[in-house]
Design a protein around this motif. Structure first.
Motif, PDB file in Angstrom:
ATOM      1  N   ARG A  82       0.834  -1.202   0.000  1.00 43.15           N
ATOM      2  CA  ARG A  82       0.000   0.000   0.000  1.00 43.15           C
ATOM      3  C   ARG A  82       0.867   1.249   0.000  1.00 43.15           C
ATOM      4  O   ARG A  82       0.702   2.149   0.818  1.00 43.15           O
ATOM      5  CB  ARG A  82      -0.909   0.011   1.239  1.00 43.15           C
ATOM      6  N   ALA A  83       1.821   1.280  -0.860  1.00 39.43           N
ATOM      7  CA  ALA A  83       2.663   2.458  -1.026  1.00 39.43           C
ATOM      8  C   ALA A  83       3.001   2.569  -2.503  1.00 39.43           C
ATOM      9  O   ALA A  83       3.066   1.550  -3.203  1.00 39.43           O
ATOM     10  CB  ALA A  83       3.947   2.312  -0.214  1.00 39.43           C
ATOM     11  N   ALA A  84       3.163   3.802  -2.971  1.00 41.03           N
ATOM     12  CA  ALA A  84       3.531   4.011  -4.372  1.00 41.03           C
ATOM     13  C   ALA A  84       5.012   3.728  -4.531  1.00 41.03           C
ATOM     14  O   ALA A  84       5.826   4.219  -3.768  1.00 41.03           O
ATOM     15  CB  ALA A  84       3.215   5.438  -4.782  1.00 41.03           C
ATOM     16  N   VAL A  85       5.351   2.868  -5.502  1.00 38.47           N
ATOM     17  CA  VAL A  85       6.764   2.564  -5.779  1.00 38.47           C
ATOM     18  C   VAL A  85       7.021   2.978  -7.216  1.00 38.47           C
ATOM     19  O   VAL A  85       6.222   2.691  -8.103  1.00 38.47           O
ATOM     20  CB  VAL A  85       7.033   1.060  -5.592  1.00 38.47           C
ATOM     21  N   PHE A  86       8.112   3.695  -7.416  1.00 32.95           N
ATOM     22  CA  PHE A  86       8.363   4.189  -8.777  1.00 32.95           C
ATOM     23  C   PHE A  86       9.844   4.412  -9.035  1.00 32.95           C
ATOM     24  O   PHE A  86      10.635   4.511  -8.090  1.00 32.95           O
ATOM     25  CB  PHE A  86       7.601   5.504  -9.004  1.00 32.95           C
ATOM     26  N   ILE A  87      10.171   4.456 -10.338  1.00 29.76           N
ATOM     27  CA  ILE A  87      11.531   4.859 -10.739  1.00 29.76           C
ATOM     28  C   ILE A  87      11.375   5.838 -11.881  1.00 29.76           C
ATOM     29  O   ILE A  87      10.529   5.667 -12.780  1.00 29.76           O
ATOM     30  CB  ILE A  87      12.386   3.651 -11.194  1.00 29.76           C
ATOM     31  N   LYS A  88      12.138   6.938 -11.779  1.00 23.84           N
ATOM     32  CA  LYS A  88      12.126   7.955 -12.841  1.00 23.84           C
ATOM     33  C   LYS A  88      13.531   8.060 -13.415  1.00 23.84           C
ATOM     34  O   LYS A  88      14.512   7.736 -12.733  1.00 23.84           O
ATOM     35  CB  LYS A  88      11.758   9.317 -12.253  1.00 23.84           C
ATOM     36  N   ASP A  89      13.545   8.549 -14.649  1.00 23.55           N
ATOM     37  CA  ASP A  89      14.883   8.864 -15.169  1.00 23.55           C
ATOM     38  C   ASP A  89      15.249  10.263 -14.751  1.00 23.55           C
ATOM     39  O   ASP A  89      14.463  10.947 -14.053  1.00 23.55           O
ATOM     40  CB  ASP A  89      14.939   8.671 -16.693  1.00 23.55           C
ATOM     41  N   ALA A  90      16.435  10.711 -15.147  1.00 24.81           N
ATOM     42  CA  ALA A  90      16.925  12.013 -14.676  1.00 24.81           C
ATOM     43  C   ALA A  90      16.022  13.131 -15.153  1.00 24.81           C
ATOM     44  O   ALA A  90      15.949  14.188 -14.538  1.00 24.81           O
ATOM     45  CB  ALA A  90      18.357  12.243 -15.167  1.00 24.81           C
ATOM     46  N   GLY A  91      15.261  12.878 -16.229  1.00 24.44           N
ATOM     47  CA  GLY A  91      14.353  13.907 -16.730  1.00 24.44           C
ATOM     48  C   GLY A  91      13.000  13.870 -16.059  1.00 24.44           C
ATOM     49  O   GLY A  91      12.098  14.616 -16.420  1.00 24.44           O
ATOM     50  N   GLY A  92      12.847  12.958 -15.091  1.00 19.44           N
ATOM     51  CA  GLY A  92      11.593  12.926 -14.353  1.00 19.44           C
ATOM     52  C   GLY A  92      10.557  12.031 -15.009  1.00 19.44           C
ATOM     53  O   GLY A  92       9.429  11.923 -14.523  1.00 19.44           O
ATOM     54  N   ARG A  93      10.896  11.341 -16.088  1.00 23.28           N
ATOM     55  CA  ARG A  93       9.930  10.465 -16.748  1.00 23.28           C
ATOM     56  C   ARG A  93       9.824   9.171 -15.973  1.00 23.28           C
ATOM     57  O   ARG A  93      10.830   8.580 -15.579  1.00 23.28           O
ATOM     58  CB  ARG A  93      10.365  10.191 -18.200  1.00 23.28           C
TER      59      ARG A  93
END
Lengths: 551, 139
Positions: A82-93
């Protein structure tokens, strides 16, 4: 009360980051058509997860399948967490998101991947998040921070752990795990609100208590002052802060303190509110306090305490003492009047009569007449002294209260007055009247004087009419007596009730001018009032009211 | 003051006027045997220090200089020789505390002196007749 989350141990942050990376590796492998960068990241993430010391994977040296299987399990957990998990690139995508992330923003994965926060948030909110991201990448270490995020359900607060991830080629990525702590924040806010209300209530209570011109305090049976207002502190010679928690023995003499403690213990044992007078030497000097003390227990487990309100009644006691002194003086004065004024009168009368008895031969008719005048005046002065004494005594006597049959008192007074003038023709009617509460002896003085007046001032009538009665009102009882005698000039009605004030000469109607003053004094001592109505030659009516009293 | 003959009444009275009026009233009905003490001190000296037998009646005023009537009464009641002598308080005071104190200390009667002489004369004469002629007291 602390409302800010404590900084988490750094190791835990790494653990979470490691967990996150392992998941990222798995998720990345399962993403629908991934950009190349994504696939590279997945590989990097898997490698990073492998290397992460907290997960202790390196030491176990497992095979690739085994590792994949283990990653799959962990990824399953992260997909469902129940937590948001994410990975972005250096540009925030966004390169990787889990199911909770989709849910939070109400968008399918396809609508999120490859996009930046600015694509589905307001520019300001997105900028704030991306500034955080840049800061994490710049610092090169995991950072935990609170973020305002515009979700599908509106703005919410998240606790986000963001950490930099570096690909094998040196490309920088940003991983994150964010938990919605809005409910917690709301509770914190509500708690802060409640705390504020509590503080306001305390301030109000303290302000009110400090405005009370009496000492208000809570005191333990051992004498410890647990709570007190400003006035209490002042009389003890301190401030509430300096006095609180200290025993009263610190402020009173050992004797005074022991007396107060003994009183308190007795009140506690009695279990009821008690009013006591407490003479103590306070910061104001020797004082007398009227203390109202109530045994209280706020919680059953608390030691027994008393709530006290002590009012300084020193001035009142002093005036009571002065009043008692004045009364004693008056008593002495009355005594000497009764004794000293009577004695010379007796001598005057005695020797005047002895003169008549023993030297009658040497006196002519005129001489004897003059001596008779001397005796008549002595008699009158004797009556004046007696009335004056009766008047003064009535003012000092205690009221001995009981139920009083006013009708019986009136009939007896009427009979006495009639017996004094047996030759008169008087039509006397004493009607029904309500019983009163008061001093029967004093109230009998009222009727005696009123009937004796009625008989006296109807003397010129061949046949007089005298009537008396009473009525019962909601708050007061009223009684009246009227006659058809000589009456009086209403302009002088006010003088009727003053001592020694007479509206007739002594040759017309005998009297000392004390009778109606006695009537008024008795009625007023019962809390009532008296008034007279009349006209010359047309009779008089006297009416007095007594307040209803409860036994 | 003379103890030559048997004393029937001791009048304790500081006011010479009251004393003379009382003595006249007493002698109207009773021949002699009335002794006048001008204050409490003189009364106590006569009653407790002399060797004459106690009188048949003590007529006692209350308000007197030096030793007041109530104190005289107290001392008489404390002494075995005068413990039972009839004492009638004859005073101007109508005050209740005086009446109560008089009886509490063992007075046999309490009479308020009437202001009018005729009433006074009558009262004193009756007291004398009653206590000296009618009453039977222990000797």
């Amino acid at each position: 009360m602390a409302t800010h989350p404590k900084p988490r141990p750094f190791g835990a942050a790494y653990a979470a980051a490691g967990l996150g990376l392992a998941a990222v590796a798995y998720l990345a492998a399962r993403q629908p058509p991934l950009p190349r960068a994504g696939r590279a990241l997945a590989t990097a993430a898997a490698a990073a997860a492998l290397l992460f010391p907290v997960l202790d994977l390196r030491r176990r040296r497992r095979g690739a399948e085994e590792l994949a299987a283990s990653g799959a399990t962990l990824a399953e957990v992260l997909e469902n967490v129940r937590a948001a998990v994410f990975i972005k690139d250096a540009g925030g995508r966004l390169l990787v998101v889990n199911r909770e992330y989709e849910k939070i923003f109400g968008r399918a994965r396809a609508g999120l991947l490859g996009r930046t926060n600015a694509d589905f948030m307001s520019p300001e909110a997105a900028r704030a998040l991306m500034e955080h991201d840049a800061e994490v990448l710049r610092r090169g270490e995991p950072v935990e921070l609170e973020e305002r995020v515009e979700t599908a359900d509106g703005p919410r607060t998240f606790l986000a752990l963001k950490f930099p991830v570096r690909g094998p080629a040196g490309t920088a990525f940003l991983g994150g795990v964010a938990t919605d702590i809005s409910a917690l924040k709301d509770r914190e806010a509500r708690l802060a609100e409640l705390n504020q209300e509590l503080a306001a209530a305390r301030t109000l209570l303290q302000t009110v208590l400090d405005a009370v011109p009496a000492s208000v305090y809570l005191i333990g049976l051992d004498g410890t002052l647990l709570f007190l207002n400003q006035e209490c502190a002042r009389t003890l010679g301190g401030t509430p802060e300096s006095v609180r928690g200290r025993p009263i023995g610190d402020f009173f003499s050992a004797r005074d303190a022991a007396a107060v403690l003994a009183t308190n213990r007795a009140i506690h044992e009695g279990g009821r509110r008690v009013e006591v007078e407490e003479p103590v030497v306070s910061a104001d000097g020797p004082r007398v306090y009227l203390s109202c003390k109530t045994p209280i227990s706020l919680r059953p487990a608390d030691p027994p305490t008393l709530c006290g309100v002590s009012t300084d009644i020193t001035a009142r006691k002093e005036s009571e003492r002065k009043l008692a002194d004045a009364n004693r003086e008056l008593e002495a004065f009355t005594y000497s009047v009764s004794h000293d004024l009577r004695a010379p009168l007796r001598a005057i009368d005695g020797f005047a009569r002895l003169l008549v008895q023993e030297h009658a031969a040497g006196l002519d008719e005129e001489g004897r007449r003059m001596l008779a005048r001397v005796s008549a005046n002595v008699e009158r002065m004797g009556a004046l002294i007696d009335d004056l004494l009766a008047f003064s005594r009535l003012g000092r006597q205690e009221l001995r209260e009981s139920a009083v049959d006013m009708g019986a008192l009136a009939r007896r007074a009427a009979a006495d007055a009639a017996a004094g003038e047996p030759d008169r023709r008087v039509r006397l009617r004493v009607g029904a009247m309500p019983a009163a509460r008061g001093d029967a002896a004093m109230l009998s003085v009222v009727w005696t004087n009123l009937f004796s007046n009625a008989y006296k001032y109807t003397r010129p009538r061949a046949e007089a009419v005298i009537e008396a009665g009473g009525d019962e009102g909601p708050d007061a009882l009223s009684y009246w007596i009227r006659d058809d005698g000589v009456g009086f000039d209403p302009r002088f009605a006010g003088k009727l009730f003053a001592v020694f004030q007479r509206l007739h000469g002594a040759d017309e109607f005998e009297g000392t001018g004390v009778g109606l003053a006695l009537v008024r004094r008795v009625v007023e001592r019962h809390g009532g009032s008296v008034e007279a109505e009349g006209a010359p030659g047309r009779g008089a009516e006297f009416r007095f009211r007594l307040p209803r009293r409860r036994p | 003051m003379s103890a030559a003959q048997a004393v029937e009444i001791l009048l304790v009275e500081d006011s010479p006027d009251d004393a003379e009026l009382t003595l006249r009233a007493l002698r109207l009905r009773l021949a002699n045997g009335v002794v006048h003490a001008r204050d409490g001190e003189e009364a106590l000296r006569f009653l407790l220090e002399g060797d004459s037998p106690p009188p048949r009646l003590v007529l006692l005023d209350l308000k007197m200089p030096k030793i007041g009537g109530l104190e005289v009464l107290q001392r008489l009641r404390a002494d075995p020789r005068t413990r039972t002598v009839p004492v009638v308080i004859l005073t101007s005071s109508k005050e209740e505390p005086d009446v109560a104190a008089g009886y509490a200390l063992g007075a046999n009667s309490y009479i308020v002196k009437p202001v009018e002489f005729e009433n006074f004369q009558e009262a004193v004469a009756r007291i004398g007749l009653y206590w000296v002629l009618l009453n039977h007291a222990p000797r």
